[in-house]
Design an enzyme around this catalytic site. Structure first.
Site, PDB file in Angstrom:
ATOM      1  N   LYS A  57       0.833  -1.215   0.000  1.00  0.00           N
ATOM      2  CA  LYS A  57       0.000   0.000   0.000  1.00  0.00           C
ATOM      3  C   LYS A  57       0.865   1.262   0.000  1.00  0.00           C
ATOM      4  CE  LYS A  57      -4.266  -1.847   0.270  1.00  0.00           C
ATOM      5  NZ  LYS A  57      -5.299  -2.181   1.259  1.00  0.00           N
TER       6      LYS A  57
ATOM      7  N   ARG B  25      -3.821 -10.296   3.909  1.00  0.00           N
ATOM      8  CA  ARG B  25      -4.095 -10.303   2.455  1.00  0.00           C
ATOM      9  C   ARG B  25      -2.830  -9.813   1.766  1.00  0.00           C
ATOM     10  NH1 ARG B  25      -5.947  -6.687  -1.387  1.00  0.00           N
ATOM     11  NH2 ARG B  25      -7.445  -7.520  -2.877  1.00  0.00           N
TER      12      ARG B  25
HETATM   13  N1  HH2 Z   1      -7.342  -3.651  -0.400  1.00  0.00           N
HETATM   14  C1  HH2 Z   1      -7.531  -3.643  -1.752  1.00  0.00           C
HETATM   15  C2  HH2 Z   1      -8.551  -4.405  -2.316  1.00  0.00           C
HETATM   16  N2  HH2 Z   1      -9.363  -5.162  -1.574  1.00  0.00           N
HETATM   17  N3  HH2 Z   1     -10.000  -5.988   0.543  1.00  0.00           N
HETATM   18  C3  HH2 Z   1      -9.847  -6.012   1.877  1.00  0.00           C
HETATM   19  N4  HH2 Z   1     -10.651  -6.766   2.627  1.00  0.00           N
HETATM   20  N5  HH2 Z   1      -8.866  -5.272   2.502  1.00  0.00           N
HETATM   21  C4  HH2 Z   1      -8.014  -4.481   1.801  1.00  0.00           C
HETATM   22  O1  HH2 Z   1      -7.161  -3.810   2.422  1.00  0.00           O
HETATM   23  C5  HH2 Z   1      -8.158  -4.421   0.380  1.00  0.00           C
HETATM   24  C6  HH2 Z   1      -9.183  -5.203  -0.219  1.00  0.00           C
HETATM   25  C7  HH2 Z   1      -6.631  -2.828  -2.610  1.00  0.00           C
HETATM   26  O2  HH2 Z   1      -5.499  -3.574  -2.990  1.00  0.00           O
HETATM   27  P1  HH2 Z   1      -5.325  -4.387  -4.366  1.00  0.00           P
HETATM   28  O3  HH2 Z   1      -6.352  -5.454  -4.530  1.00  0.00           O
HETATM   29  O4  HH2 Z   1      -3.924  -4.867  -4.437  1.00  0.00           O
HETATM   30  O5  HH2 Z   1      -5.467  -3.280  -5.474  1.00  0.00           O
HETATM   31  P2  HH2 Z   1      -6.669  -2.828  -6.418  1.00  0.00           P
HETATM   32  O6  HH2 Z   1      -7.832  -2.443  -5.574  1.00  0.00           O
HETATM   33  O7  HH2 Z   1      -6.078  -1.649  -7.177  1.00  0.00           O
HETATM   34  O8  HH2 Z   1      -7.018  -3.985  -7.320  1.00  0.00           O
END
Ligand code: HH2
Length: 260
Positions: free
Chosen positions: A212, A241
């Protein structure tokens, strides 16, 4: 440990890498081999806007999210019995995902869509409710907390009560402080540092700090910070995660061996 499989063209750290079925299956199986306990498939980026990501991720219509997700979910489902989570805010997507064999729903909007709440209540499946404030496109603007840990705890308690009133049993719910969603760097750090205080909510906690932006540098250069967050929350986070499964497994193995 939950391994992230972003089936999106535009996720902040791995957008476009896994969005065709053979590559998604290969990536899914390699994360499981490396030691992931479950996988989180997402077909809509939830990158918040108003801060380091400019306008943030574009909202994806449900039909498009379903068209991206289903072939990949079905292919991964055929390839493994491991639990599969689907990262979605939309009831229609959750219904289709559960029908196609998803085991749990990860909702960063904490049941903003009543149809998603109904789908989860009917399926009786686990659901992750994540804390955030405001709307994704402007979430990183005008952030204000007096006491971030206390306020996130109170708002997660409200999310849990809302889930109960929608017919979801408390035992289905996992809670998440929402690192990076409508929070400053200091607030993200405080939530990670004091994650254990959210245990008072009585539900397992999920931490999503992997790569992040509060860690600074580019997304590919955030492994050290991601591992620090996992190490710090060992014992308070029931699920982490992560994008970097092998490295996180190694960290946890060594940590456990040292603590034994
Ligand atoms: N962060 C992201 C997406 N989904 N779900 C939960 N429960 N907690 C989180 O902190 C969280 C999440 C954002 O990260 P990422 O999936 O890597 O990126 P993107 O939303 O750009 O696909």
């Amino acid at each position: 440990m939950l391994g992230i499989l972003n089936l999106t063209p535009d996720s902040f750290s791995d957008g476009g890498l896994w969005n065709d079925p053979p590559r998604a299956v290969e990536r899914a199986l390699s994360m499981l081999e490396e030691g992931a306990d479950l996988l989180d498939l997402g077909a809509e980026s939830t990158r918040p806007g108003g801060g380091v990501y400019g306008a943030g991720a574009a909202e994806v219509p449900a039909e498009e999210e379903i068209a991206r997700l289903l072939p990949l979910l079905e292919a991964v489902r055929r390839a493994t019995d491991a639990p599969l989570s689907v990262d979605t805010r939309k009831g229609e997507v959750a219904e289709r995902a559960l029908a196609a064999g998803a085991d749990l729903i990860n909702d960063v909007s904490a049941l903003a869509d009543p149809r998603l709440a109904r789908a989860v209540a009917e399926a009786g499946c686990p659901v992750v409710l994540m804390h955030s404030r405001g709307e994704l496109p402007t979430m990183q603007r005008g952030i204000h907390f007096e006491d971030v840990v206390g306020e996130v705890r109170a708002e997660l308690a409200e999310a849990l009560a809302h889930a109960r009133s929608a017919g979801i049993d408390e035992s289905q719910v996992v809670l998440d402080p929402g690192i990076g969603f409508g929070k400053t760097r200091e607030q993200n750090l405080a939530l990670i540092a004091r994650l254990g205080e959210l245990s008072a909510l009585g539900r397992p906690l999920l931490l999503g700090a992997s790569r992040k932006s509060f860690m600074g540098r580019g997304p590919a250069e955030r492994l050290g910070g991601s591992l620090a967050a996992v190490a710090w929350t060992f014992g308070s986070a029931a699920i982490v995660r992560v994008h970097d499964v092998a490295e996180t497994v190694q960290l946890l193995d060594v940590w456990e061996a040292l603590a034994a």
